[in-house]
Design an enzyme around this catalytic site. Structure first.
Site, mmCIF file in Angstrom:
data_model
loop_
_atom_site.group_PDB
_atom_site.id
_atom_site.type_symbol
_atom_site.label_atom_id
_atom_site.label_comp_id
_atom_site.label_asym_id
_atom_site.label_seq_id
_atom_site.Cartn_x
_atom_site.Cartn_y
_atom_site.Cartn_z
ATOM 1 N N ASP A 100 54.295 87.471 -65.168
ATOM 2 C CA ASP A 100 53.944 87.097 -66.537
ATOM 3 C C ASP A 100 52.796 86.098 -66.498
ATOM 4 O O ASP A 100 52.918 85.015 -65.929
ATOM 5 C CB ASP A 100 55.158 86.465 -67.226
ATOM 6 C CG ASP A 100 54.842 86.037 -68.645
ATOM 7 O OD1 ASP A 100 54.863 86.903 -69.538
ATOM 8 O OD2 ASP A 100 54.545 84.840 -68.871
ATOM 9 N N TYR B 78 46.751 80.517 -69.339
ATOM 10 C CA TYR B 78 47.274 79.951 -68.089
ATOM 11 C C TYR B 78 46.197 79.756 -67.032
ATOM 12 O O TYR B 78 46.359 78.933 -66.130
ATOM 13 C CB TYR B 78 48.361 80.856 -67.492
ATOM 14 C CG TYR B 78 49.598 81.039 -68.315
ATOM 15 C CD1 TYR B 78 49.849 80.259 -69.444
ATOM 16 C CD2 TYR B 78 50.532 82.011 -67.970
ATOM 17 C CE1 TYR B 78 51.003 80.459 -70.194
ATOM 18 C CE2 TYR B 78 51.686 82.202 -68.715
ATOM 19 C CZ TYR B 78 51.908 81.434 -69.826
ATOM 20 O OH TYR B 78 53.041 81.632 -70.566
ATOM 21 N N LYS C 158 48.817 87.701 -72.342
ATOM 22 C CA LYS C 158 48.939 87.324 -73.753
ATOM 23 C C LYS C 158 47.592 86.904 -74.315
ATOM 24 O O LYS C 158 46.763 86.338 -73.598
ATOM 25 C CB LYS C 158 49.924 86.156 -73.912
ATOM 26 C CG LYS C 158 51.236 86.335 -73.186
ATOM 27 C CD LYS C 158 52.131 85.116 -73.345
ATOM 28 C CE LYS C 158 53.261 85.135 -72.330
ATOM 29 N NZ LYS C 158 52.810 84.807 -70.970
ATOM 30 N N HIS D 216 50.474 85.399 -78.139
ATOM 31 C CA HIS D 216 51.087 84.226 -77.506
ATOM 32 C C HIS D 216 51.854 83.344 -78.507
ATOM 33 O O HIS D 216 52.945 82.860 -78.206
ATOM 34 C CB HIS D 216 50.002 83.409 -76.806
ATOM 35 C CG HIS D 216 50.498 82.638 -75.630
ATOM 36 N ND1 HIS D 216 49.746 82.431 -74.501
ATOM 37 C CD2 HIS D 216 51.680 82.015 -75.388
ATOM 38 C CE1 HIS D 216 50.442 81.717 -73.629
ATOM 39 N NE2 HIS D 216 51.620 81.455 -74.157
#
Length: 286
Positions: A46, A51, A76, A109
């Protein structure tokens, strides 16, 4: 983790029952942690544009020597990337970062770019329209949501051509968001759990330690099993090979129904302070 430990999404796509969460997994500016996770047995990863781990995940997969099809990859679209055109651009960048020509799953997200944003319903639908088109073009195998609560999901369901198959929420003993879990079950939306051990804070709870002793496992495994046993996919993350292996070992024991209820009804503990409709709350560890 064995191949049979999977769920079937509402569109028929098979998804592994445990994922490796890559948030902060490349703080050392390398693919080392993700490479270790692959060695430990993870095949579901994921990630998210926010990120900053997409390129490191691509590097680790390339170096593994395993075929892309062996992996299930979710990413996302971030708050600043929402809207029809922006989502299409963000998706293209994500594919480049991941060095792949398709995603297994793509999520919105957050439902609001910031708390108090008035026109979120319209923005969510524009974003979803782009995701539907990417799905229908075969570039994404499944589309879903993250941090959406029932009133946010209703807006999507009332207008969509393609229904969301998953919703990723904060979920752990002490903060299991039962209203959202129940809603998603009724709508055939698979729940995924981020921060499934409450960022470590709930591990000191007496109940967690009592159950860990009872079942001969770690408090962390109790937290993760609490998700798995309820049909929820946990997204644990760790930098330790031994802990990574432990976090995958969730199918060698089963908790009693009474203990599941005790975990569901724990007093609130370990909340991150994140909520889609309000400013983040700074939580002080006691």
């Amino acid at each position: 983790m064995k191949e049979e430990h999977t769920y079937t999404l509402s569109n028929g796509v098979q998804i592994p029952a445990v994922a490796f969460g890559t948030y902060k997994a490349a703080d050392g500016k390398s693919a080392d942690v993700i490479r270790t996770a692959i060695e430990a047995g993870y095949r579901y990863f994921d990630t998210a544009s926010f990120y900053g781990t997409e390129t490191y995940l691509a590097e680790a997969i390339r170096e593994s020597g395993l075929d892309r099809e062996k992996f299930f990859i979710t990413s996302k679209v971030w708050k600043t990337e929402m809207g029809y055109e922006n989502t299409l651009k963000a998706f293209d960048q994500t594919l480049k970062n991941l060095d792949t020509d398709y995603l297994d799953m793509y999520l919105i997200h957050w439902p609001l770019p910031n708390p108090g944003y008035k026109d979120w319903k319209k923005l969510d639908l524009e974003t979803w329209k782009a995701m539907e088109e990417l799905y229908e073009a075969g570039k994404i195998r499944a589309i879903g949501l993250s941090n959406f609560l029932p009133h946010h999901i209703d807006n999507i369901l009332e207008h969509c051509r393609v229904k969301p198959v998953a919703d990723q929420i904060e979920y752990h003993p002490g903060y299991s968001q039962e209203a959202t879990v129940q809603y998603c079950r009724e709508k055939n939306i698979l729940v995924q759990a981020w921060s499934p051990i409450g960022r470590g804070r709930v591990l000191e709870a007496p109940l967690l330690n009592e159950l860990a002793a009872k079942y001969g496992v770690s408090p962390g495994q109790i937290c993760l099993k609490f998700a798995v046993q309820r049909g929820i996919i946990p997204l644990p993350k760790s930098s330790s090979f031994e802990r990574m292996k432990e976090n995958l070992d969730l199918f060698s024991f089963e908790m009693d129904k009474e203990d599941i209820w005790r975990l569901i009804t724990m007093p609130q503990d370990g909340w991150s302070g994140e909520h889609p409709d309000r400013e983040r709350v700074k939580i002080q560890k006691s």
